[in-house]
Design a protein around this motif. Structure first.
Motif, PDB file in Angstrom:
ATOM      1  N   THR A 130       0.822  -1.211   0.000  1.00 38.21           N
ATOM      2  CA  THR A 130       0.000   0.000   0.000  1.00 38.21           C
ATOM      3  C   THR A 130       0.857   1.263   0.000  1.00 38.21           C
ATOM      4  OG1 THR A 130      -0.130   0.195   2.409  1.00 38.21           O
ATOM      5  CG2 THR A 130      -1.834  -1.154   1.330  1.00 38.21           C
ATOM      6  N   LEU A 131       0.203   2.358  -0.375  1.00 42.11           N
ATOM      7  CA  LEU A 131       0.818   3.678  -0.319  1.00 42.11           C
ATOM      8  C   LEU A 131      -0.248   4.650   0.175  1.00 42.11           C
ATOM      9  CD1 LEU A 131       3.481   5.191  -1.124  1.00 42.11           C
ATOM     10  CD2 LEU A 131       2.327   5.759  -3.257  1.00 42.11           C
ATOM     11  N   ALA A 132       0.106   5.498   1.118  1.00 42.36           N
ATOM     12  CA  ALA A 132      -0.819   6.507   1.638  1.00 42.36           C
ATOM     13  C   ALA A 132      -0.190   7.875   1.430  1.00 42.36           C
ATOM     14  CB  ALA A 132      -1.097   6.269   3.125  1.00 42.36           C
ATOM     15  N   PHE A 133      -0.963   8.794   0.838  1.00 42.33           N
ATOM     16  CA  PHE A 133      -0.445  10.125   0.534  1.00 42.33           C
ATOM     17  C   PHE A 133      -1.556  11.161   0.645  1.00 42.33           C
ATOM     18  CE2 PHE A 133      -1.528   7.830  -3.317  1.00 42.33           C
ATOM     19  CZ  PHE A 133      -2.317   8.717  -4.027  1.00 42.33           C
ATOM     20  N   ARG A 134      -1.146  12.395   0.842  1.00 39.63           N
ATOM     21  CA  ARG A 134      -2.107  13.490   1.017  1.00 39.63           C
ATOM     22  C   ARG A 134      -2.801  13.802  -0.305  1.00 39.63           C
ATOM     23  NH1 ARG A 134      -1.887  14.588   6.053  1.00 39.63           N
ATOM     24  NH2 ARG A 134       0.079  14.431   7.159  1.00 39.63           N
ATOM     25  N   ASP A 135      -4.114  14.022  -0.215  1.00 35.22           N
ATOM     26  CA  ASP A 135      -4.907  14.393  -1.386  1.00 35.22           C
ATOM     27  C   ASP A 135      -4.511  15.798  -1.823  1.00 35.22           C
ATOM     28  OD1 ASP A 135      -7.250  15.394  -2.978  1.00 35.22           O
ATOM     29  OD2 ASP A 135      -8.061  13.439  -2.445  1.00 35.22           O
ATOM     30  N   ILE A 136      -4.366  16.019  -3.127  1.00 34.69           N
ATOM     31  CA  ILE A 136      -3.960  17.347  -3.613  1.00 34.69           C
ATOM     32  C   ILE A 136      -5.127  18.338  -3.607  1.00 34.69           C
ATOM     33  CG2 ILE A 136      -2.037  16.484  -4.991  1.00 34.69           C
ATOM     34  CD1 ILE A 136      -3.836  16.932  -7.469  1.00 34.69           C
ATOM     35  N   GLU A 162      -7.963  -9.672  -4.525  1.00 34.54           N
ATOM     36  CA  GLU A 162      -6.877  -9.654  -3.529  1.00 34.54           C
ATOM     37  C   GLU A 162      -7.423  -9.269  -2.151  1.00 34.54           C
ATOM     38  OE1 GLU A 162      -3.722 -10.423  -3.988  1.00 34.54           O
ATOM     39  OE2 GLU A 162      -3.553 -10.417  -6.171  1.00 34.54           O
ATOM     40  N   PRO A 163      -8.205 -10.146  -1.517  1.00 36.25           N
ATOM     41  CA  PRO A 163      -8.807  -9.771  -0.230  1.00 36.25           C
ATOM     42  C   PRO A 163      -7.787  -9.394   0.845  1.00 36.25           C
ATOM     43  CG  PRO A 163      -9.166 -12.105  -0.706  1.00 36.25           C
ATOM     44  CD  PRO A 163      -8.591 -11.496  -1.937  1.00 36.25           C
ATOM     45  N   LEU A 164      -6.612  -9.997   0.826  1.00 31.42           N
ATOM     46  CA  LEU A 164      -5.608  -9.650   1.830  1.00 31.42           C
ATOM     47  C   LEU A 164      -5.059  -8.240   1.588  1.00 31.42           C
ATOM     48  CD1 LEU A 164      -3.720 -13.051   2.223  1.00 31.42           C
ATOM     49  CD2 LEU A 164      -5.504 -12.062   3.699  1.00 31.42           C
ATOM     50  N   ASP A 169      -5.191  -4.936   3.867  1.00 29.53           N
ATOM     51  CA  ASP A 169      -4.041  -4.055   4.101  1.00 29.53           C
ATOM     52  C   ASP A 169      -4.439  -2.591   3.941  1.00 29.53           C
ATOM     53  OD1 ASP A 169      -2.432  -6.317   4.435  1.00 29.53           O
ATOM     54  OD2 ASP A 169      -1.507  -6.147   2.445  1.00 29.53           O
ATOM     55  N   VAL A 170      -5.247  -2.283   2.927  1.00 30.07           N
ATOM     56  CA  VAL A 170      -5.705  -0.902   2.717  1.00 30.07           C
ATOM     57  C   VAL A 170      -6.489  -0.424   3.937  1.00 30.07           C
ATOM     58  CG1 VAL A 170      -7.222   0.589   1.340  1.00 30.07           C
ATOM     59  CG2 VAL A 170      -5.672  -1.013   0.196  1.00 30.07           C
ATOM     60  N   LEU A 171      -7.384  -1.257   4.453  1.00 30.28           N
ATOM     61  CA  LEU A 171      -8.161  -0.884   5.641  1.00 30.28           C
ATOM     62  C   LEU A 171      -7.274  -0.718   6.868  1.00 30.28           C
ATOM     63  CD1 LEU A 171     -11.295  -3.143   5.182  1.00 30.28           C
ATOM     64  CD2 LEU A 171     -11.174  -0.662   4.933  1.00 30.28           C
ATOM     65  N   THR A 172      -6.330  -1.628   7.044  1.00 33.45           N
ATOM     66  CA  THR A 172      -5.409  -1.531   8.180  1.00 33.45           C
ATOM     67  C   THR A 172      -4.603  -0.240   8.114  1.00 33.45           C
ATOM     68  OG1 THR A 172      -5.261  -3.931   8.371  1.00 33.45           O
ATOM     69  CG2 THR A 172      -3.450  -2.641   9.320  1.00 33.45           C
ATOM     70  N   GLU A 173      -4.077   0.070   6.942  1.00 33.90           N
ATOM     71  CA  GLU A 173      -3.292   1.299   6.771  1.00 33.90           C
ATOM     72  C   GLU A 173      -4.155   2.535   6.967  1.00 33.90           C
ATOM     73  OE1 GLU A 173       0.110   1.845   6.536  1.00 33.90           O
ATOM     74  OE2 GLU A 173      -0.036  -0.217   7.209  1.00 33.90           O
ATOM     75  N   ALA A 174      -5.404   2.492   6.530  1.00 31.74           N
ATOM     76  CA  ALA A 174      -6.302   3.631   6.744  1.00 31.74           C
ATOM     77  C   ALA A 174      -6.480   3.896   8.242  1.00 31.74           C
ATOM     78  CB  ALA A 174      -7.654   3.379   6.073  1.00 31.74           C
ATOM     79  N   ALA A 175      -6.624   2.839   9.018  1.00 33.31           N
ATOM     80  CA  ALA A 175      -6.747   2.994  10.473  1.00 33.31           C
ATOM     81  C   ALA A 175      -5.463   3.561  11.064  1.00 33.31           C
ATOM     82  CB  ALA A 175      -7.091   1.660  11.118  1.00 33.31           C
ATOM     83  N   LEU A 176      -4.324   3.127  10.574  1.00 28.92           N
ATOM     84  CA  LEU A 176      -3.049   3.641  11.078  1.00 28.92           C
ATOM     85  C   LEU A 176      -2.830   5.097  10.671  1.00 28.92           C
ATOM     86  CD1 LEU A 176      -0.894   0.447  10.523  1.00 28.92           C
ATOM     87  CD2 LEU A 176      -1.667   1.400  12.716  1.00 28.92           C
TER      88      LEU A 176
END
Length: 119
Positions: A30-36, A62-64, A68-75
């Motif tokens: 995953t990658l998390a970045f600020r919305d422009i 790709e359920p796993l 991961d996307v949900l886990t990273e969103a929580a973090l």
């Protein structure tokens, strides 16, 4: 093909480092970045590095990685100090729902009051 980088996809280009972004978290999947174009004081996008056009196709293939996307969103929410105050997690699916970039992504939005329904 789903999962493969798409030459015309903005988010694939960000994953590949061809377009800059303000990255706040990164994992192997995953990658998390600020919305422009932030809609709140905190507005971070969390994407799978693999290309899937929307959350439903990602979850089916790709359920796993979807997890991961949900886990990273929580973090991201925790890192941004939103866990106690509350935040919104949004997946837009399809143009009629406001999806503009057709690469699965979650919006982590917070830092202000969030009315319901949105809009």
């Amino acid at each position: 093909m789903a999962g493969e980088p798409q030459a015309d996809c903005l988010f694939c280009k960000i994953v590949e480092g061809k377009i800059p972004a303000t990255v706040v978290r990164e994992t192997a999947t995953t990658l998390a970045f600020r919305d422009i174009n932030p809609q709140a004081p905190t507005h971070v996008l969390v994407i799978p590095k693999a290309h899937y056009p929307d959350a439903a196709s990602l979850a089916a293939a790709e359920p796993l990685v979807a997890a991961d996307v949900l886990t990273e969103a929580a973090l991201v929410a925790a890192d941004e100090g939103l866990s106690e105050r509350g935040h919104r997690l949004v997946f837009n699916t399809g143009a009629g729902a406001g999806q503009v970039v057709f690469h699965a992504h979650a919006h982590v939005i917070g830092g202000r009051g969030l009315q319901w329904p949105p809009g």
